[in-house]
Scaffold this active site. Sequence first.
Site, PDB file in Angstrom:
ATOM      1  CG  ASP A  15      74.575  80.475  54.341  1.00  0.00           C
ATOM      2  OD1 ASP A  15      73.762  80.047  55.164  1.00  0.00           O
ATOM      3  OD2 ASP A  15      74.268  81.266  53.433  1.00  0.00           O
ATOM      4  CG  HIS A  45      72.171  77.138  62.102  1.00  0.00           C
ATOM      5  ND1 HIS A  45      71.935  77.493  63.401  1.00  0.00           N
ATOM      6  CD2 HIS A  45      72.645  78.242  61.488  1.00  0.00           C
ATOM      7  CE1 HIS A  45      72.228  78.778  63.550  1.00  0.00           C
ATOM      8  NE2 HIS A  45      72.659  79.246  62.416  1.00  0.00           N
TER       9      HIS A  45
END
Length: 332
Positions: A15, A45
């Site tokens: 992340d 994503h």
Amino acid sequence: MIEYADIVADLSWGDTGKGKVTSALVKQGEYDFVCRWAGGNNAGHTVFVDGKKYKTHLIPSGVFHGVTSVIGPGCVVHENSLTAELRYLEKNGFDISKVRVSPRAHIVSRLHIDEDIERLADKLGTTSKGIAPCYADKMARKGTLAKDVLPYWMMWDEKLYGKVLCEGAQGFYLDVDQGNYPYVTSSTTLPYGACSLGFPPQKIRRIYGTCKAYDTRSGVDPMFPDELLNDPELLKIADKGQEYGVTTGRRRKVNWLNLDLLIKAINISGATDIIVNKVDILIGTGTYKLFHDGALKSFENYKLFRQYIACFLKTSDNHVNEIIFSKHPEII
Ligand code: IMP
Ligand code: MG
């Protein structure tokens, strides 16, 4: 022939903007392939294209720019999720005709997901996507291959040529060997894993290592204790940074950047270009702290914080060429 391979890999717990960095690099128009080498739809994503936000899990970010996008042999694929993601991208006007799956990728079954939910999700905070059971079957050599399940048109011919960009999933400290086992994922997240796509390490030109101006952790990990959720400064960063899992919707735990761990990740992964993302979030909260040499250090302003990081990352190992501090969700 492969000219070179560039790699985007995360230096923390996932992340940290690999999708953003991959998309920005592909936009420069250089690459013939964008490939994922590990993981499955446990990844999430967030990619902005022309100011609009998109969320993907499995398909490499080359798809946003019409570049051949390969899901490699080290990946695991849940068929319905892949189909749903393809439809989502198509609906949003992206060309999905160049998405390919390695015939040797492994298929995630309903049983894998059930086992993950029943045995692992609570204890380890997995994403419940059947990742560990699927990789367990792969290693026990009783898995199901993509070529036996997915349509023929989707199969990658296993050829790579020209300029290749490899897009990592998860992060350095979720790697099955380097992470805080068993609080890890089940694949190789380190950039060397990209060679499993079928090229030698000598072809690697650059390794873009991504991190954020602060650390986050989604899922269970004793290194991120629950007390972090009571710290008002960290909660403010979490809110401003929208630190919620793309795949699970869970609140991520936030902590100050751990420079010691970041330097270790850079040294072991071989990152040549470091991208520190979400600097804008810290500037928004006006709090600048990091851990270094085991102690928490505070900085009066962004300039001093940035200078400190740049100084130690530059000298951490001689393979670091450039450090980029990024304040924008789409541009690096
Ligand atoms: P699994 O990969 O679903 O088995 O989850 C194992 C651990 O990795 C859990 O702590 C997850 O929260 C974490 N994890 C897996 N994928 C990601 C990701 O893409 N971003 C952040 N954490 C992840
Ligand atoms: Mg993510």
